[in-house]
Write an enzyme that holds these catalytic residues in place. Structure first.
Site: not given
Length: 437
Positions: A227, A248, A285, A373
């Site tokens: 964050q 990202g 990869t 929930c």
């Protein structure tokens, strides 16, 4: 036209049927979406959930596009097509290293923040297993960290979950005191994903290093900085960390790609093995297009960090002031000043989080809650419980996280809807009360 209250009564009745069984449905044929209808709902929404994900910057997408089609090579291949991809990978790694102020070889690309957190904690713990089996993490960490610790706990490690103060801060002295002769890994998040509280990572890192020297042992210091990117300094030298996780899509880059910084010489065993990519620290990869996008997004986020932070901070402070002034019986969660510039988190007495989100969404506003929930009942946020909140109050949390594209007009709309919504909800039966009827 139905009112918000009437729609919410219906929503509460539906959600509260906790004993209802979900019937199996027939497989549906894949829908073909008309290009002109894709994204219409998103475009019409006001988006205040940037801690959940961010829209990709158009400049990032532009940088990525050639690597989906024209420059499609496998970076492990020795031919020219493959070496073009290898060169792009090397350049992206260098660009990320420049932002983090580390060596190129210390940057490992992953699939995102969750993998980076798991790889850091488990990878270091397994590598140092012969020297001790004790891991320390804050009670308010992201589930990617907490669940990685639970995996180790099931396999014989001892886990210390450090308490935080009423604002969610971790005291460096508590970290120091918790370290023992069997401690191998400490993981403390840079900025909390729910309440935005910023931890003093340089001071915590210094405490870990001091105690490690006193005990003459290796202790790895990891921080989840998912964050923090785009808002806080990511210089790993100044932070003093041995490992750091990034993702990202939290800073206007692509989903499915992240970074794990691993300081040179830090003991580490890879969780994913195979072809030996990423210098045998993360096989598979490489996602070249995603990596290109992450590098571009990270550079842009760092270049515009100050101006975006100021923009978000101004909106954040206005939202906090207006909510406190206009909505009674609410609690600001997190530190009042040592918090991310884009984070607002409130708990509202007598209201649960799910109806708040439904009510906002019905009015075209996207936000989030720390509560989850499940089967018609709301589970309170573990972060808010760690702050010492009651379960009832913690269930009434709302997280508003701002982005660079949010405007004053959108904040006006949010405040107008939220003030009336909370008043209406307080006149309705609670979700738990409806379930008992």
């Amino acid at each position: 036209m139905p009112t918000v209250a009437s729609l919410l009564r219906h929503a509460i009745a539906v959600v509260s049927r906790s004993d209802a069984q979900i019937r199996p449905t027939r497989p549906r044929r894949m829908l073909k979406c008309r290009p002109d209808t894709v994204g219409m709902t998103t475009q019409n929404h006001i988006y205040f959930d940037h801690a959940g994900t961010t829209p990709m910057d158009e400049r990032v997408l532009e940088a990525m596009l050639p690597y989906f089609t024209r420059l499609y090579g496998n970076a492990s291949s020795v031919h020219t097509v493959g070496q073009e991809a290898r060169h792009a990978l090397d350049v992206a790694r260098e660009r990320v290293a420049g932002v983090l102020n580390c060596r190129n070889r210390e940057v490992v690309f992953t699939s995102g923040g969750t993998e980076s957190d798991n790889a850091a904690i488990q990878g270091a713990a397994y590598a140092l297993e012969q020297t001790g089996k004790h891991v320390i993490a804050a009670a308010s960490e992201h589930h990617a960290v907490l669940h990685a610790c639970e995996v180790l706990e099931d396999r014989g490690w001892r886990i210390t979950r450090l308490p935080v103060d009423d604002y969610g801060l971790v005291d460096p002295r508590r970290v120091y005191d918790a370290i023992t002769e069997t401690t191998t890994v400490v993981s403390i998040m840079y900025a909390n994903n729910e309440i935005g509280t910023i931890n003093p990572i340089p001071e915590i890192s210094a405490a870990v290093k001091q105690r490690a020297q006193e005990l003459d042992r290796t202790i790895v210091m990891h921080t989840d900085a998912v964050q923090a990117a785009g808002f806080l300094d990511l210089d790993v030298r100044r932070l003093g960390v041995d490992m750091m996780s990034l993702s990202g899509h939290k800073f206007y880059g692509p989903k499915g790609v992240g970074v794990l910084f691993i300081r040179r010489g830090v003991p580490y065993l890879p969780l994913i093995t195979g072809g030996g990519q990423e210098r045998e620290r993360r096989s598979g990869t490489e996602n070249i297009a995603g990596i290109i996008g992450l590098a571009a997004a990270l550079e842009l986020a760092e270049a515009h960090r100050d101006e975006v932070s100021e923009h978000c901070r101004n909106l954040r402070d206005r939202i906090i002031h207006e909510i406190v002034s206009r909505i009674p019986n609410c609690v600001l969660n997190g530190h009042p000043t040592e918090r991310l510039p884009n984070n607002v988190n409130f708990s509202f007495e007598g209201v649960e989080g799910e109806p708040i989100l439904l009510g906002l969404d019905l009015q075209g506003i996207a936000a989030s809650s720390g509560s989850a929930c499940s089967s018609g009942s709301l589970e309170p946020s573990h972060v808010l419980l760690a702050l010492g909140q009651t379960a009832d109050l913690a269930r009434g949390s709302l997280r508003i996280t701002l982005g660079k594209q949010n405007t004053d007009a959108e904040v006006d709309r949010l405040l107008s809807v939220l003030v009336s919504l909370i008043d209406e909800l307080r006149q309705l039966p609670t979700l738990s009360g409806a379930a008992d009827d």
